[in-house]
Design an enzyme around this catalytic site. Structure first.
Site, PDB file in Angstrom:
ATOM      1  N   GLU A 165       1.630  -0.440  -4.916  1.00 48.29           N
ATOM      2  CA  GLU A 165       0.682   0.562  -5.376  1.00 48.29           C
ATOM      3  C   GLU A 165       1.403   1.904  -5.519  1.00 48.29           C
ATOM      4  OE1 GLU A 165      -3.209   3.138  -3.985  1.00 48.29           O
ATOM      5  OE2 GLU A 165      -1.583   2.639  -2.630  1.00 48.29           O
ATOM      6  N   ASP A 191       0.824  -1.200   0.000  1.00 48.58           N
ATOM      7  CA  ASP A 191       0.000   0.000   0.000  1.00 48.58           C
ATOM      8  C   ASP A 191       0.867   1.262   0.000  1.00 48.58           C
ATOM      9  OD1 ASP A 191      -2.772   1.046   0.381  1.00 48.58           O
ATOM     10  OD2 ASP A 191      -1.896   1.929   2.189  1.00 48.58           O
TER      11      ASP A 191
HETATM   12  C1  ABC Z   1     -11.366   7.745   3.586  1.00 46.59           C
HETATM   13  C2  ABC Z   1     -12.851   7.541   3.327  1.00 46.59           C
HETATM   14  C3  ABC Z   1     -13.221   8.073   1.952  1.00 46.59           C
HETATM   15  C4  ABC Z   1     -12.841   9.536   1.872  1.00 46.59           C
HETATM   16  C5  ABC Z   1     -11.360   9.678   2.166  1.00 46.59           C
HETATM   17  C6  ABC Z   1     -10.950  11.123   2.194  1.00 46.59           C
HETATM   18  O1  ABC Z   1     -11.040   9.097   3.434  1.00 46.59           O
HETATM   19  O2  ABC Z   1     -13.144   6.155   3.401  1.00 46.59           O
HETATM   20  O3  ABC Z   1     -14.587   7.881   1.724  1.00 46.59           O
HETATM   21  O4  ABC Z   1     -13.118   9.996   0.584  1.00 46.59           O
HETATM   22  C7  ABC Z   1      -7.919   3.805   3.046  1.00 46.59           C
HETATM   23  C8  ABC Z   1      -9.386   3.449   2.894  1.00 46.59           C
HETATM   24  C9  ABC Z   1     -10.168   4.638   2.361  1.00 46.59           C
HETATM   25  C10 ABC Z   1      -9.934   5.864   3.225  1.00 46.59           C
HETATM   26  C11 ABC Z   1      -8.409   6.132   3.274  1.00 46.59           C
HETATM   27  C12 ABC Z   1      -8.043   7.349   4.081  1.00 46.59           C
HETATM   28  O5  ABC Z   1      -7.771   4.982   3.833  1.00 46.59           O
HETATM   29  O6  ABC Z   1      -9.467   2.367   1.975  1.00 46.59           O
HETATM   30  O7  ABC Z   1     -11.536   4.298   2.342  1.00 46.59           O
HETATM   31  O8  ABC Z   1     -10.606   6.971   2.664  1.00 46.59           O
HETATM   32  O9  ABC Z   1      -8.365   7.168   5.414  1.00 46.59           O
HETATM   33  C13 ABC Z   1      -4.279   3.232  -0.828  1.00 46.59           C
HETATM   34  C14 ABC Z   1      -5.349   2.143  -0.682  1.00 46.59           C
HETATM   35  C15 ABC Z   1      -6.587   2.773  -0.110  1.00 46.59           C
HETATM   36  C16 ABC Z   1      -6.288   3.181   1.323  1.00 46.59           C
HETATM   37  C17 ABC Z   1      -4.984   3.861   1.474  1.00 46.59           C
HETATM   38  C18 ABC Z   1      -4.605   4.320   2.792  1.00 46.59           C
HETATM   39  C19 ABC Z   1      -4.067   3.888   0.462  1.00 46.59           C
HETATM   40  O10 ABC Z   1      -5.517   1.486  -1.890  1.00 46.59           O
HETATM   41  O11 ABC Z   1      -7.705   1.927  -0.135  1.00 46.59           O
HETATM   42  O12 ABC Z   1      -7.366   4.055   1.764  1.00 46.59           O
HETATM   43  O13 ABC Z   1      -4.077   3.160   3.442  1.00 46.59           O
HETATM   44  C20 ABC Z   1      -3.754   8.325  -2.667  1.00 46.59           C
HETATM   45  C21 ABC Z   1      -2.607   7.445  -2.196  1.00 46.59           C
HETATM   46  C22 ABC Z   1      -2.921   5.970  -2.411  1.00 46.59           C
HETATM   47  C23 ABC Z   1      -4.270   5.612  -1.769  1.00 46.59           C
HETATM   48  C24 ABC Z   1      -5.326   6.503  -2.398  1.00 46.59           C
HETATM   49  C25 ABC Z   1      -6.711   6.253  -1.826  1.00 46.59           C
HETATM   50  O14 ABC Z   1      -4.983   7.874  -2.129  1.00 46.59           O
HETATM   51  O15 ABC Z   1      -1.422   7.789  -2.899  1.00 46.59           O
HETATM   52  O16 ABC Z   1      -1.898   5.211  -1.815  1.00 46.59           O
HETATM   53  N1  ABC Z   1      -4.596   4.175  -1.927  1.00 46.59           N
HETATM   54  C26 ABC Z   1      -3.921  11.422  -6.892  1.00 46.59           C
HETATM   55  C27 ABC Z   1      -2.662  11.243  -6.079  1.00 46.59           C
HETATM   56  C28 ABC Z   1      -2.634   9.838  -5.501  1.00 46.59           C
HETATM   57  C29 ABC Z   1      -3.871   9.621  -4.669  1.00 46.59           C
HETATM   58  C30 ABC Z   1      -5.079   9.770  -5.587  1.00 46.59           C
HETATM   59  C31 ABC Z   1      -6.393   9.508  -4.881  1.00 46.59           C
HETATM   60  O17 ABC Z   1      -5.063  11.096  -6.114  1.00 46.59           O
HETATM   61  O18 ABC Z   1      -1.523  11.457  -6.877  1.00 46.59           O
HETATM   62  O19 ABC Z   1      -1.492   9.672  -4.687  1.00 46.59           O
HETATM   63  O20 ABC Z   1      -3.829   8.312  -4.082  1.00 46.59           O
HETATM   64  O21 ABC Z   1      -6.554  10.406  -3.857  1.00 46.59           O
HETATM   65  C32 ABC Z   1      -3.940  10.858 -12.125  1.00 46.59           C
HETATM   66  C33 ABC Z   1      -2.627  11.179 -11.470  1.00 46.59           C
HETATM   67  C34 ABC Z   1      -2.630  10.580 -10.084  1.00 46.59           C
HETATM   68  C35 ABC Z   1      -3.816  11.151  -9.306  1.00 46.59           C
HETATM   69  C36 ABC Z   1      -5.089  10.806 -10.072  1.00 46.59           C
HETATM   70  C37 ABC Z   1      -6.337  11.292  -9.320  1.00 46.59           C
HETATM   71  O22 ABC Z   1      -5.027  11.356 -11.357  1.00 46.59           O
HETATM   72  O23 ABC Z   1      -1.553  10.637 -12.238  1.00 46.59           O
HETATM   73  O24 ABC Z   1      -1.424  10.839  -9.419  1.00 46.59           O
HETATM   74  O25 ABC Z   1      -3.850  10.536  -8.013  1.00 46.59           O
HETATM   75  O26 ABC Z   1      -3.973  11.423 -13.405  1.00 46.59           O
END
Ligand code: ABC
Length: 477
Positions: A230, A206
């Site tokens: 990831e 993760d």
């Molecule tokens: C909680 C709530 C959600 C609420 C959120 C704010 O908080 O449940 O409803 O919306 C876990 C849980 C989630 C929880 C989070 C935070 O924790 O599953 O439900 O959300 O408490 C991993 C996992 C994911 C997990 C975590 C944390 C990490 O798969 O399930 O979430 O352990 C970032 C991280 C990535 C993470 C993802 C959810 O967020 O880097 O590790 N996933 C951009 C950023 C990314 C970012 C992404 C989404 O936005 O660069 O880093 O990911 O926020 C492209 C670009 C990308 C860009 C996208 C949107 O566009 O190239 O870089 O990504 O073009």
């Protein structure tokens, strides 16, 4: 298991809480918007392993297994497992240590591999940063093991990405100081023990981009099993660099190109066709990258489009293209959830139907991939070559002579008119009998050396040499 051993696998991703309950219920309510535990467990997974295996998958990836905070936060329960509080206890909602061992055993008894998710980047705290009670964390029970608070708010600044905290005041993801040698040592010992205690075959890492690459290099050698990271980023050079530190990465760049292509009937093949060369030359080994179109953080494909032909093309592409296919539970049932938490539907509510069109498609396509790679493991490292492209359709060949699969993927959708494609460069000689594995229709390479493909209702096509297919019981019903 090593990266080499994982190359030929296909992975089915489950959120443990959402896949199967130990009572085998197919009716227990699970309202995703409640963000509560719905009752899925490791014992539940054991009971439904045949559903996964019969779809042709040879590995599962489950949610993180460690103990999460027991409180209910403003974002609900940690039903997904990413809010750990104690490295040395398991999440009791998912079962006991013996249950996890039983899952591992059951998976191995079916010649499958077990991949578990791990999240060393952070510990979960259900409140604002200044309220963090470090004494509740185990073993990192003091602020000295963590980076001091700052929010991740500048994705162009890698120091900010690595050293600041994800989350927000509702749930903070308290950022472990993974540069601290004491922390490094604890984590390396922890992962070695975890893998040996539960006979884990691989790890999904993760938030890999939120931890320094040097941490991952030593972690990978301590783990000594395949690590699939990831790196949530569309940028090829940014993402690929992580493969110099961890065996594999989930192929986010490819994900975005597939969505540009198959996310709607007005999409285009352009990004895929024009960027794939760069991906291959930038990443160390694309055959160890995870190929996917859905996961638990992204809107499902069926949320973007309800066109069944696009769902079929997306699933077929995932399994037939380069890389290790990763299919997220529910994709085979045409689940249509949007953003988190809507995309975390309970699989049991489908009744685990094996009659769904996508279930059957996954089974057929996995079967031919598994068979081609069994006959010739080099199939896996043969980079698919595009033998036909236009704005809406691609055809590609993957695999060396006499063991190739030739596929056609299109975004024209199920309402489109029938048409015919005539393909050169399939590698098959005049007179070779080939079979289309989704319709089970046999055809022969014509005198001009071309494979004539009747395209209908926007469906994907996949061809394999007919004689071999029958040896492998493909299309045997
Ligand atoms: C909680 C709530 C959600 C609420 C959120 C704010 O908080 O449940 O409803 O919306 C876990 C849980 C989630 C929880 C989070 C935070 O924790 O599953 O439900 O959300 O408490 C991993 C996992 C994911 C997990 C975590 C944390 C990490 O798969 O399930 O979430 O352990 C970032 C991280 C990535 C993470 C993802 C959810 O967020 O880097 O590790 N996933 C951009 C950023 C990314 C970012 C992404 C989404 O936005 O660069 O880093 O990911 O926020 C492209 C670009 C990308 C860009 C996208 C949107 O566009 O190239 O870089 O990504 O073009």
């Amino acid at each position: 298991a090593t990266a080499e051993q994982w190359r030929g696998r296909t992975i089915y991703q489950v959120l443990t809480d959402r896949f199967a309950r130990p009572d085998n219920s197919t009716t227990a309510t699970c309202n995703t918007s409640d963000r509560e535990y719905c009752g899925g467990t490791w014992r539940g997974i054991i009971n439904q392993l045949d559903y996964i295996k019969d779809m042709g998958f040879t590995a599962i990836w489950t949610s993180p297994i460690t103990y999460n905070f027991p409180n209910r936060s403003e974002y609900g329960d940690p039903y997904h497992g990413y809010w750990q509080q104690d490295l040395y206890r398991l999440n009791p909602k998912f079962g006991t240590p013996d249950d996890l061992k039983a899952l591992s055993q059951a998976v191995h008894d079916k010649d499958m591999y077990l991949m578990v998710d791990i999240a060393p980047n952070h510990f979960g705290w259900p409140g604002p940063s200044n309220s963090t009670d470090y004494s509740l964390f185990n073993p990192f029970n003091d602020a000295k093991y963590f980076h001091s608070y700052c929010p991740v708010d500048d994705y162009d600044n890698q120091t900010n990405v690595e050293e600041c905290w994800l989350g927000d005041e509702k749930v903070e993801l308290v950022d472990v100081n993974t540069e601290d040698p004491a922390v490094v040592e604890i984590y390396n010992t922890w992962i070695e023990d975890l893998i040996s205690n539960y006979s884990i075959d691989g790890l999904r890492i993760d938030t890999a981009k939120h931890v320094s690459k040097s941490f991952w290099s030593t972690f990978q050698s301590s783990a000594s099993v395949f690590c699939l990271a990831e790196v949530f980023n569309e940028d090829v050079s940014y993402a690929c660099d992580y493969q110099n530190h961890l065996d594999g990465i989930l192929d986010f760049p490819l994900y975005y190109w597939i969505i540009d292509f198959l996310g709607s009937t007005s999409g285009s093949t352009y990004s895929l066709v024009n960027n794939i060369g760069n991906l291959r030359s930038s990443c160390k080994d694309v055959s160890l990258m995870g190929t996917f179109v859905e996961n638990h953080d992204l809107q499902r494909l069926a949320y973007k489009t309800n066109d069944m032909a696009l769902a079929k093309n997306g699933l077929a592409f995932t399994i037939l293209w380069d890389g290790i296919p990763v299919v997220y539970a529910g994709q085979e049932q045409h689940y249509a959830g949007g953003d988190d938490p809507a995309n975390r539907e309970a699989t049991w509510l489908s009744g685990y139907s094996r009659e769904s069109e996508l279930y059957k498609l996954a089974a057929a396509v996995n079967q031919v991939r598994n068979y081609a790679s069994y006959l010739d493991p080099a199939y896996l490292s043969y980079n698919a070559s595009l033998i036909y492209t236009d704005d809406k359709t691609i055809a590609f060949r993957k695999g060396y002579d006499e063991n190739q699969i030739v596929s056609v993927i299109t975004n024209k959708g199920d309402a489109t008119q029938d048409w015919t494609l005539s393909l050169e460069n399939t590698g098959w000689g005049v007179g070779t009998a080939v079979i289309e594995i989704l319709t089970c229709e046999t055809t022969t390479i014509g005198d001009d050396g071309n494979l004539v493909v009747p395209m209908s209702s926007g469906l994907p096509r996949a061809y394999f040499e007919a004689g071999k297919a029958s040896n492998g019981s493909i299309c045997s019903g």
